[in-house]
Design an enzyme around this catalytic site. Structure first.
Site, short mmCIF file in Angstrom:
data_model
loop_
_atom_site.label_atom_id
_atom_site.label_comp_id
_atom_site.label_asym_id
_atom_site.label_seq_id
_atom_site.Cartn_x
_atom_site.Cartn_y
_atom_site.Cartn_z
N ASP A 51 108.90 28.99 6.85
CA ASP A 51 108.15 29.67 7.93
C ASP A 51 108.81 29.47 9.30
OD1 ASP A 51 107.38 26.98 7.96
OD2 ASP A 51 105.28 27.40 8.42
N ASP B 106 99.02 29.34 7.28
CA ASP B 106 97.69 28.90 6.87
C ASP B 106 96.59 29.84 7.35
OD1 ASP B 106 99.18 26.81 5.95
OD2 ASP B 106 98.40 25.33 7.37
MG MG Z 1 95.78 21.81 8.45
#
Ligand code: MG
Ligand code: ADP
Length: 384
Positions: free
Chosen positions: A34, A173
Site C-alpha cells: 500500500d 482498512d
Molecule cells: Mg487499526
C-alpha cells in the site's frame, strides 16, 4: 471545558435515529504494497462494530462503547473543542477524529450521541479501529444528510486515524470496511483508489479460509515497519520511479541489477512480485480456480519471510504446520512480526489443519493460537 471528562455509563441511546454497522477485514494478498502505491486485496469479515446513533443539536458528542477501556465507557465532548495533536486520549480518538475530520473538510456536522457494541476483537490486526471510524462516518453522513460516497467517507476516516488518533496507516482498512461486498474480495489500487470486486467464496467450493491469530506482537514491529517503508522509498528514488509499483514484473531483473544494496534489492523483489501475485490471484479467481490461490498465498509468505523479512517464528510455524497437515496454502497477513496468518484448506481437512497448528504451538511451548473461520462478508451498512 468538558473534553475528555468521563461519565457513568447509561443504557441505550434514547430516541435513536438509526443503527449502522461496519466490519473488520483480512487482507487476502498484497502485503506491504500500500505505501508503494501498489495493489491490495482485502475482504470484510462478519465481525462488526455496530453504532446506535442520534443527532444532537446542542454541540455535544456523547460516545459510549462496551469495548472501551475501563473508566472511559462513556465520554462527553464538545464538538467545537475537538482538535488533533494533544497526544493519545484513548478509544474516543477514532470516532471524535471522524467528527473533527468531517468538520475540517467543511461539512456541517454538529453533536451526536453514539453507542457502540462490537463482535470484532480490538488490536487483533482485524482493523477494529477502521471499523469504528467507518461506522461513525456512515452514521454521521446519514444523520446530517451529507451525501458523501464510500470513498470520501473512507478518506475522512483515514484522516481521523492518521491526523487525529496519530496512527500512520494506509487507506486499505477504511476502504475495505466501507466498500467490501459479500462473497467477494476487493482489489484496490492504492495509487488512484480504483477498485474491483472479485468473487471469492471458498465455502461454495468446499473450501475454508482459516484465520489463525498467534496472539503475539513483537515489540520492534513499529520501528521495523518504518525501516521497510524508508527502504522502499530509497529503492524507488534509486530507480528513478515515483514508487516501486511503477516497476513491472518484466523490468524486475534490470531493476535488481541497478540496485547495489542487497537489502534494497530484496525489498524491491518483494513489492514487485507481490503486486504480480495480486494479479495472479485475481486471474485464478476470475477463472473459477479458488484452489489455485493456495500456492500463491504460500509464495507470498516466502517472499515476506525471506525478502521483506517481516515474518516471525510463530507465523512461520502456523504456515509450516498447516501445509504439513495438507492445507492448500498459507501466509502471514497484516504488517507482520506477529498477528495472524490465513490458511486455505479443504473443509474436510480444516479441523485436522487447526489441530496440527495447535499441536505445533504446544510442542514449541507457545500459547494456543485463536482459530476462526473467515467468510467474505459485506461492507458497512445501515441496519435500521
Ligand atoms: Mg487499526
Ligand atoms: P486493530 O485496528 O487491528 O484492531 P488498532 O490498535 O489499530 O488495532 O485499534 C484498536 C483500538 O481501537 C483499541 O485500542 C480501541 O482504542 C479502539 N477500538 C476498537 N474497537 C473498539 C470498540 N468496540 N470500542 C471502543 N474502542 C474500540
Amino acid at each position: 471545558m468538558s473534553a475528555g471528562r468521563g461519565e457513568a455509563p447509561r443504557a441505550g441511546v434514547r430516541e435513536a435515529a438509526g443503527v449502522w454497522e461496519a466490519p473488520g477485514r483480512v487482507n487476502l494478498i498484497g502485503e506491504h504494497t500500500d505505501y508503494n502505491d501498489g495493489l491490495v486485496m482485502p475482504f470484510a469479515l462478519d465481525l462488526t462494530v455496530v453504532a446506535e446513533a442520534r443527532r444532537r443539536d446542542d454541540g455535544v458528542l456523547r460516545l459510549s462503547s462496551d469495548g472501551a477501556e475501563p473508566g472511559r465507557e462513556t465520554v462527553r465532548l464538545e464538538v467545537a473543542d475537538l482538535a488533533p495533536g494533544h497526544g493519545p486520549r484513548g478509544w474516543t480518538d477514532y470516532p471524535a477524529g471522524v467528527v473533527w475530520a468531517l468538520r475540517a473538510a467543511g461539512h456541517r456536522v454538529g453533536g451526536a450521541e453514539l453507542r457502540y457494541t462490537s463482535t470484532l476483537p480490538a488490536g487483533a490486526g482485524l482493523s477494529s479501529s477502521a471499523a469504528l471510524e467507518v461506522v461513525t462516518a456512515l452514521a454521521l453522513n446519514d444523520l446530517y444528510g451529507l451525501g458523501l460516497d464510500r470513498t470520501e467517507l473512507a478518506l475522512l476516516a483515514r484522516r481521523a486515524e492518521n491526523d487525529y488518533a496519530g496512527a500512520p496507516t494506509g487507506i486499505m482498512d477504511q476502504m475495505a470496511s466501507a466498500c467490501c461486498t459479500e462473497g467477494r474480495a476487493l482489489v484496490l489500487d492504492t495509487r488512484d483508489l480504483t477498485r474491483r470486486d472479485i468473487p471469492f467464496d471458498p465455502g461454495a467450493e468446499g473450501l475454508a479460509l482459516l484465520l489463525l491469530d498467534t496472539r503475539v506482537t513483537h515489540a520492534h514491529s513499529t520501528g521495523e515497519y518504518g525501516r521497510r517503508r524508508a527502504g522502499c522509498e530509497a529503492a524507488a528514488r534509486a530507480l528513478g520511479v515515483r514508487a516501486l509499483r511503477d516497476i513491472g514484473p518484466g523490468e524486475l531483473a534490470d531493476a535488481l541489477g541497478r540496485l547495489g544494496d542487497p537489502e534494497l534489492r530484496r525489498l524491491t523483489r518483494h513489492v514487485v512480485t507481490e503486486n504480480e501475485r495480486v494479479a495472479r490471484v485475481v486471474a485464478a479467481l476470475t477463472a473459477g480456480d479458488v484452489r489455485g490461490v493456495g500456492p500463491l498465498l504460500t509464495e507470498g509468505h516466502a517472499s515476506l519471510r525471506d525478502d521483506f523479512r517481516v515474518s516471525c517464528p510463530e507465523l512461520d510455524l502456523v504456515v509450516a504446520a498447516a501445509l504439513d497437515a495438507g492445507a492448500l496454502g498459507a501466509r502471514m497477513t497484516g504488517g507482520g512480526f506477529g498477528g495472524s496468518a490465513i490458511v486455505l484448506t479443504e473443509v474436510a481437512t480444516a479441523a485436522a489443519v487447526t489441530g496440527a497448528v495447535e499441536r505445533a504451538f504446544a510442542e514449541a511451548s507457545l500459547g494456543a493460537p485463536v482459530a476462526r473461520m473467515a467468510r467474505p462478508a459485506g461492507g458497512a451498512r445501515r441496519l435500521a
